[in-house]
Design an enzyme around this catalytic site. Structure first.
Site, PDB file in Angstrom:
ATOM      1  N   ASN A   9       0.861  -1.186   0.000  1.00  0.00           N
ATOM      2  CA  ASN A   9       0.000   0.000   0.000  1.00  0.00           C
ATOM      3  C   ASN A   9       0.898   1.237   0.000  1.00  0.00           C
ATOM      4  OD1 ASN A   9      -1.841   2.034   0.526  1.00  0.00           O
ATOM      5  ND2 ASN A   9      -2.210   1.421   2.655  1.00  0.00           N
ATOM      6  N   TRP A  10       0.967   1.899  -1.141  1.00  0.00           N
ATOM      7  CA  TRP A  10       1.875   3.052  -1.259  1.00  0.00           C
ATOM      8  C   TRP A  10       1.360   4.317  -0.584  1.00  0.00           C
ATOM      9  CZ3 TRP A  10       4.411   3.581  -6.798  1.00  0.00           C
ATOM     10  CH2 TRP A  10       5.387   2.582  -6.948  1.00  0.00           C
ATOM     11  N   LYS A  11       0.083   4.340  -0.224  1.00  0.00           N
ATOM     12  CA  LYS A  11      -0.524   5.557   0.359  1.00  0.00           C
ATOM     13  C   LYS A  11      -0.244   6.755  -0.562  1.00  0.00           C
ATOM     14  CE  LYS A  11      -0.117   3.276   4.761  1.00  0.00           C
ATOM     15  NZ  LYS A  11      -0.040   3.346   6.210  1.00  0.00           N
ATOM     16  N   HIS A  93      -9.695   2.148   4.947  1.00  0.00           N
ATOM     17  CA  HIS A  93      -8.417   2.115   5.677  1.00  0.00           C
ATOM     18  C   HIS A  93      -8.538   3.014   6.909  1.00  0.00           C
ATOM     19  CE1 HIS A  93      -4.170   2.693   6.598  1.00  0.00           C
ATOM     20  NE2 HIS A  93      -3.928   1.620   5.867  1.00  0.00           N
ATOM     21  N   GLU A 150      -6.030  -4.157  10.994  1.00  0.00           N
ATOM     22  CA  GLU A 150      -4.937  -3.237  11.296  1.00  0.00           C
ATOM     23  C   GLU A 150      -5.195  -2.564  12.636  1.00  0.00           C
ATOM     24  OE1 GLU A 150      -4.770  -0.212   8.219  1.00  0.00           O
ATOM     25  OE2 GLU A 150      -6.856   0.286   8.581  1.00  0.00           O
ATOM     26  N   GLY A 156       1.976   2.381  10.638  1.00  0.00           N
ATOM     27  CA  GLY A 156       2.960   3.440  10.402  1.00  0.00           C
ATOM     28  C   GLY A 156       3.786   3.815  11.621  1.00  0.00           C
ATOM     29  N   SER A 187       3.150  -1.984  10.380  1.00  0.00           N
ATOM     30  CA  SER A 187       4.594  -2.084  10.632  1.00  0.00           C
ATOM     31  C   SER A 187       5.180  -3.464  10.292  1.00  0.00           C
ATOM     32  CB  SER A 187       4.911  -1.695  12.080  1.00  0.00           C
ATOM     33  OG  SER A 187       4.469  -0.376  12.333  1.00  0.00           O
ATOM     34  N   GLY A 208       2.837  -1.113   4.240  1.00  0.00           N
ATOM     35  CA  GLY A 208       2.842   0.288   3.808  1.00  0.00           C
ATOM     36  C   GLY A 208       4.266   0.738   3.535  1.00  0.00           C
ATOM     37  N   GLY A 209       4.895   1.308   4.551  1.00  0.00           N
ATOM     38  CA  GLY A 209       6.249   1.891   4.413  1.00  0.00           C
ATOM     39  C   GLY A 209       7.243   0.988   3.708  1.00  0.00           C
TER      40      GLY A 209
HETATM   41  P1  PGA Z   1       2.657   0.413   7.568  1.00  0.00           P
HETATM   42  O1  PGA Z   1       1.187   0.576   6.934  1.00  0.00           O
HETATM   43  O2  PGA Z   1       3.225  -0.879   7.022  1.00  0.00           O
HETATM   44  O3  PGA Z   1       3.429   1.612   7.064  1.00  0.00           O
HETATM   45  O4  PGA Z   1       2.513   0.371   9.036  1.00  0.00           O
HETATM   46  C1  PGA Z   1       0.283  -0.493   7.064  1.00  0.00           C
HETATM   47  C2  PGA Z   1      -1.073  -0.272   6.453  1.00  0.00           C
HETATM   48  O5  PGA Z   1      -1.259   0.533   5.553  1.00  0.00           O
HETATM   49  O6  PGA Z   1      -2.005  -0.973   6.849  1.00  0.00           O
END
Ligand code: PGA
Length: 227
Positions: A9-11, A93, A150, A156, A187, A208-209
């Protein structure tokens, strides 16, 4: 053997030039992808044509769609507008619930639009009540899409939930909605992915990250599939 799903998930990240760099790196290393790896990438809308053109061995999704099918809704992107390019859409989300005040009812509307557009919805939930309401509003959801569990404190933050706690929560969610596939997000990094995907009730992870760097993302996929 379970083939875990890895969803990136690139956000709200990456210019076109940066996305091209990511694609170029991944493309020249795609031979290292384990056979049968089930990878879904959800970049931003404007990146999608680049990915379609590159034809990387992964499925594509978007991070959200409009609750409306089409028409005078400035700024929105509907499921119908992307359904010839992607197969999945994330919905609800925790960042959308927090910053854009999306309620369970709005998320359920979006699920209906996704199904109408032939997109598989991946609904993000952080508490059991989200699952109970989703089931009440969309009774056949489990055959249509997946859940992403989540925990808010893990997204994050660099502070993942423990795999055991995530697994227990997924088990409880399955008591509400049997047969649904549940991913864990929050994470996830190459160092901890194996522990999450080894848990009985988790079908995979959302990243995400760690999906923004193609080298890290590929390493994470390889670790997820190590036996
Ligand atoms: P993250 O994001 O890996 O940066 O914590 C997770 C998510 O979007 O659910």
């Amino acid at each position: 053997m379970k083939m875990p799903i890895v969803l990136g998930n690139w956000k709200a990240n990456k210019t076109i030039a940066q996305a091209r760099q990511w694609i170029a790196w991944f493309s020249s290393h795609k031979g290292q992808l384990p056979i049968g790896a089930s990878v879904i990438l959800c970049p931003s809308f404007h990146h999608i044509p680049l990915f379609v053109e590159a034809g990387l061995p992964m499925s594509l999704g978007v991070q959200d769609i409009s609750e409306f099918s089409s028409g005078a809704y400035t700024g929105e992107v509907s499921g119908d507008m992307v359904s010839d390019m992607v197969s999945y859409t994330m919905l609800g989300h925790s960042e959308r619930r927090k910053y854009y005040h999306e309620t369970d009812e709005i998320v359920a509307e979006k699920v209906t639009r996704a199904i109408e557009s032939h997109l598989a919805p991946i609904v993000c939930v952080s508490e059991l009540s989200h699952v109970t309401t989703l089931k009440a509003l969309i009774p056949d959801f489990s055959s249509r899409g997946m859940l992403l569990y989540e925990p808010l404190s893990a997204v994050g933050s660099g502070k993942p939930d423990t795999p055991e706690r995530a697994n227990n929560m997924a088990k409880e969610m399955m008591h509400v909605m049997s047969d649904v596939r549940i991913l864990y997000g929050g994470s996830v990094v190459p160092e901890n992915v194996r522990a999450f995907v080894s848990e009985e009730y988790l079908a995979g992870v959302v990243v995400g990250g760690a999906s923004l760097d193609p080298e890290k993302f590929l390493l994470l996929i390889k670790r997820a599939l190590e036996s």
